[in-house]
Design an enzyme around this catalytic site. Structure first.
Site, mmCIF file in Angstrom:
data_model
loop_
_atom_site.group_PDB
_atom_site.id
_atom_site.type_symbol
_atom_site.label_atom_id
_atom_site.label_comp_id
_atom_site.label_asym_id
_atom_site.label_seq_id
_atom_site.Cartn_x
_atom_site.Cartn_y
_atom_site.Cartn_z
ATOM 1 N N LYS A 24 -9.717 -7.836 4.881
ATOM 2 C CA LYS A 24 -9.118 -8.005 6.220
ATOM 3 C C LYS A 24 -9.897 -7.206 7.266
ATOM 4 O O LYS A 24 -10.197 -7.718 8.347
ATOM 5 C CB LYS A 24 -7.649 -7.560 6.177
ATOM 6 C CG LYS A 24 -6.918 -7.705 7.500
ATOM 7 C CD LYS A 24 -5.441 -7.857 7.272
ATOM 8 C CE LYS A 24 -4.700 -6.548 7.116
ATOM 9 N NZ LYS A 24 -4.621 -5.770 8.376
ATOM 10 N N SER A 25 -10.210 -5.943 6.962
ATOM 11 C CA SER A 25 -10.920 -5.101 7.940
ATOM 12 C C SER A 25 -12.273 -5.717 8.301
ATOM 13 O O SER A 25 -12.660 -5.765 9.476
ATOM 14 C CB SER A 25 -11.161 -3.712 7.355
ATOM 15 O OG SER A 25 -9.943 -3.044 7.176
ATOM 16 N N GLY A 94 -2.551 -4.796 14.075
ATOM 17 C CA GLY A 94 -2.860 -3.476 14.634
ATOM 18 C C GLY A 94 -4.367 -3.275 14.761
ATOM 19 O O GLY A 94 -4.866 -2.760 15.761
ATOM 20 N N ARG A 122 4.181 -0.235 17.953
ATOM 21 C CA ARG A 122 3.196 0.678 17.326
ATOM 22 C C ARG A 122 2.493 1.544 18.374
ATOM 23 O O ARG A 122 2.273 1.116 19.510
ATOM 24 C CB ARG A 122 2.209 -0.144 16.500
ATOM 25 C CG ARG A 122 2.970 -0.864 15.392
ATOM 26 C CD ARG A 122 2.084 -1.529 14.420
ATOM 27 N NE ARG A 122 1.285 -0.570 13.674
ATOM 28 C CZ ARG A 122 0.350 -0.933 12.805
ATOM 29 N NH1 ARG A 122 0.115 -2.210 12.594
ATOM 30 N NH2 ARG A 122 -0.344 -0.014 12.156
ATOM 31 N N SER A 165 -8.012 7.952 11.607
ATOM 32 C CA SER A 165 -7.749 6.540 11.836
ATOM 33 C C SER A 165 -9.049 5.793 12.106
ATOM 34 O O SER A 165 -9.750 6.069 13.076
ATOM 35 C CB SER A 165 -6.805 6.361 13.032
ATOM 36 O OG SER A 165 -6.882 5.028 13.498
ATOM 37 N N GLN A 167 -9.186 2.765 12.941
ATOM 38 C CA GLN A 167 -9.005 1.898 14.116
ATOM 39 C C GLN A 167 -9.362 2.657 15.386
ATOM 40 O O GLN A 167 -10.009 2.116 16.284
ATOM 41 C CB GLN A 167 -7.557 1.403 14.179
ATOM 42 C CG GLN A 167 -7.237 0.442 13.039
ATOM 43 C CD GLN A 167 -5.780 0.029 13.010
ATOM 44 O OE1 GLN A 167 -5.000 0.452 13.861
ATOM 45 N NE2 GLN A 167 -5.406 -0.775 12.041
ATOM 46 N N ASP A 313 -3.472 2.291 2.914
ATOM 47 C CA ASP A 313 -2.704 1.042 2.841
ATOM 48 C C ASP A 313 -2.070 0.818 1.472
ATOM 49 O O ASP A 313 -1.312 -0.137 1.286
ATOM 50 C CB ASP A 313 -3.607 -0.154 3.195
ATOM 51 C CG ASP A 313 -3.974 -0.150 4.673
ATOM 52 O OD1 ASP A 313 -3.245 0.474 5.473
ATOM 53 O OD2 ASP A 313 -4.986 -0.767 5.028
ATOM 54 N N ARG A 344 6.636 2.904 6.491
ATOM 55 C CA ARG A 344 6.525 2.519 5.078
ATOM 56 C C ARG A 344 7.153 3.531 4.120
ATOM 57 O O ARG A 344 7.522 3.161 3.005
ATOM 58 C CB ARG A 344 5.057 2.246 4.726
ATOM 59 C CG ARG A 344 4.591 0.929 5.324
ATOM 60 C CD ARG A 344 3.151 0.600 5.010
ATOM 61 N NE ARG A 344 2.852 -0.763 5.461
ATOM 62 C CZ ARG A 344 1.633 -1.242 5.614
ATOM 63 N NH1 ARG A 344 0.584 -0.487 5.349
ATOM 64 N NH2 ARG A 344 1.448 -2.491 6.027
ATOM 65 N N ARG A 386 2.540 -5.581 3.174
ATOM 66 C CA ARG A 386 2.314 -4.704 2.016
ATOM 67 C C ARG A 386 3.635 -4.272 1.371
ATOM 68 O O ARG A 386 3.692 -3.996 0.177
ATOM 69 C CB ARG A 386 1.455 -3.514 2.414
ATOM 70 C CG ARG A 386 0.100 -3.943 2.960
ATOM 71 C CD ARG A 386 -0.955 -2.871 2.880
ATOM 72 N NE ARG A 386 -2.045 -3.134 3.807
ATOM 73 C CZ ARG A 386 -3.017 -4.018 3.607
ATOM 74 N NH1 ARG A 386 -3.043 -4.751 2.517
ATOM 75 N NH2 ARG A 386 -3.965 -4.199 4.515
#
Ligand code: S3P
Length: 436
Positions: A24-25, A94, A122, A165, A167, A313, A344, A386
């Site tokens: 995905k990334s 995200g 978020r 992070s 991101q 994750d 989570r 997830r």
């Protein structure tokens, strides 16, 4: 309206060989970076999932022509981005919104980045702050999406990430492509490095020295041919299922084994897991390999420190593995889990409790004593892929049947999850009921 759910019957061992969908990334990055490159980028084994389709749609809304040759093969005609006709909708992604924000602050036109109700909850301050320091004109509503961006002149900064992070690191580096002067990002831990690997491969002057990444702007991105490797984070559900279900022996091929992603493997091995990894090559800058997993008795473990970001994750599925391990498992330093698609820590604790688990939720982790026997029951995926997929594995290890409501969200990252498990021998099916 039809609502999808997973119907799970335990008892079947997993056997055989399979691949999992593309990472995905890397898939998000490949379309975004391909759009910025001067020329034609080909992408194979791209992930056709909810999150990445949202990124692809926004890239198209920015005037980039993307040809689709089937679900997993794309040709991106990169070049200058154009002003979109309305807000860009990243849905639940995200990674999509945070990386795209880094790109949009450097464009000579305004834009608005938005998403689902879930994405609007978020935190975005983590990108607004460093991008503003770079001179960007970016505002959120209470530091959340929608993000409103006006064009601005950017300058490079040195930024020490307050949270580990990838991101945030990526948003700053991407803005750095459009800034005057050098951009330096210092990470507190070894966050995933797909942005660095891909930008380097595309000819960007980027240097990595330990935890410091330095980017000098100026050169155009070279278009590339990418073959996206299988997503380790998707493989993780199959790995834990095979470890926990007696008699299982599975082989997963073509999986990214980038060490910034495989912290779970290190932890599971420490727990006594029988996992063999064979490296077979390099794809999109990532080492890829074959992973063979056999059912194993697990021992409890303490997880904290640098490994946390390398398995960030994987904590929902790790919690399921920990319930099967002998002894007291503790997790700390994982407070970031509270700001993922859902909280989570809270959601996994609550849902596994419905299956009879006893877990002590803590501020930045959890504690539990195993092994524990789970009992099949209806549980909820909370629109968090997830969570839903981890609960399916919990159901496969429980006494009696389990229903995981909200099966649709699994395809945010792993389209065909139930089918893949079923192909390996599990009794899992997606069913639908009419409601309302
Ligand atoms: C991602 C980074 C991680 C991860 C997410 C994907 C990325 O998020 O949880 O699923 O592709 O850069 P953070 O950067 O918030 O840790």
């Amino acid at each position: 309206m039809a609502v999808d759910y997973f119907a799970i019957r335990p008892g079947m061992a997993l056997h055989g060989e399979t691949r999992v969908p593309g990472d995905k990334s890397i898939s998000h990055r490949s379309v975004m970076f391909g759009a910025l490159a001067d020329g034609v980028t080909h992408i194979r084994d791209w992930l056709p999932a909810g999150d990445t389709e949202a990124s692809l749609a926004t890239i198209r809304a920015l005037g980039v022509e993307v040809e689709r040759h089937g679900p997993t093969e794309l040709t991106v005609h990169g070049g200058a981005l154009k002003q979109p006709s309305g807000p860009l909708d990243l849905v639940n992604a995200g990674t999509g919104i945070r990386l795209l924000a880094g790109i949009m602050v450097g464009q000579p036109f305004p834009s608005v980045l938005d998403g689902s109700e879930q994405l609007r909850r978020r935190p975005m301050k983590r990108i607004i702050e460093p991008l503003t320091q770079m001179g960007a004109n970016i505002h959120g509503e209470n530091d959340r999406a929608p993000l409103t961006i006006e064009s601005a002149h950017l300058h490079g900064i040195r930024y020490e990430l307050p949270v580990a992070s990838a991101q945030v690191k990526s948003a700053v580096l991407l803005a750095g492509l459009f800034a005057e002067g050098e951009t330096v990002v210092v990470e507190p831990g070894p966050g995933r490095d797909h942005t660095e690997l891909m930008l380097k491969a595309m000819g960007v002057d980027l240097a990595v020295d330990g935890s410091t990444v330095t980017l000098r702007p100026g050169q155009p991105l070279r278009p590339m041919d990418f073959t996206v490797p299988g997503d380790f984070s998707s493989a993780a559900f199959l790995i834990v299922a095979a470890l926990l279900i007696p008699g299982s022996d599975i082989t997963l091929t073509n999986i990214s084994i980038n060490p910034t992603r495989t912290g779970l493997l290190d932890v599971l091995r420490e727990m006594g897991a029988d996992i063999a990894v064979e490296e077979t090559g390099l794809q999109a800058g990532d080492p890829v390999g074959t992973i063979r997993v056999r059912h194993s008795a697990l021992r409890a473990v303490d997880v904290g420190g640098e490994v946390v970001v390398r398995m960030i994750d994987e904590f929902p599925i790790f919690m399921v593995a920990a319930l099967a391990a002998e002894g007291t498992t503790t997790v700390r330093d994982a407070g970031e889990l509270r700001v993922k698609e859902t909280d989570r820590l809270a959601v996994m604790t609550a849902e596994l409790t419905k299956l009879g688990a006893q877990i002590e939720e803590q501020a930045d982790g959890f504690m539990l004593v195993g092994p524990q026997t789970l009992h099949g029951a209806p549980v909820d995926g909370h629109d968090d892929h997830r969570i839903a997929m981890s609960l399916v594995v919990a159901g496969l290890c429980a006494d009696g049947d389990t229903v995981v409501n909200d099966a649709r969200c699994a395809s945010d990252s792993f389209p065909g999850y139930a089918e893949t498990l079923a192909k390996l021998g599990a009794d899992v099916a997606v069913r639908a009921v009419e409601v309302g």
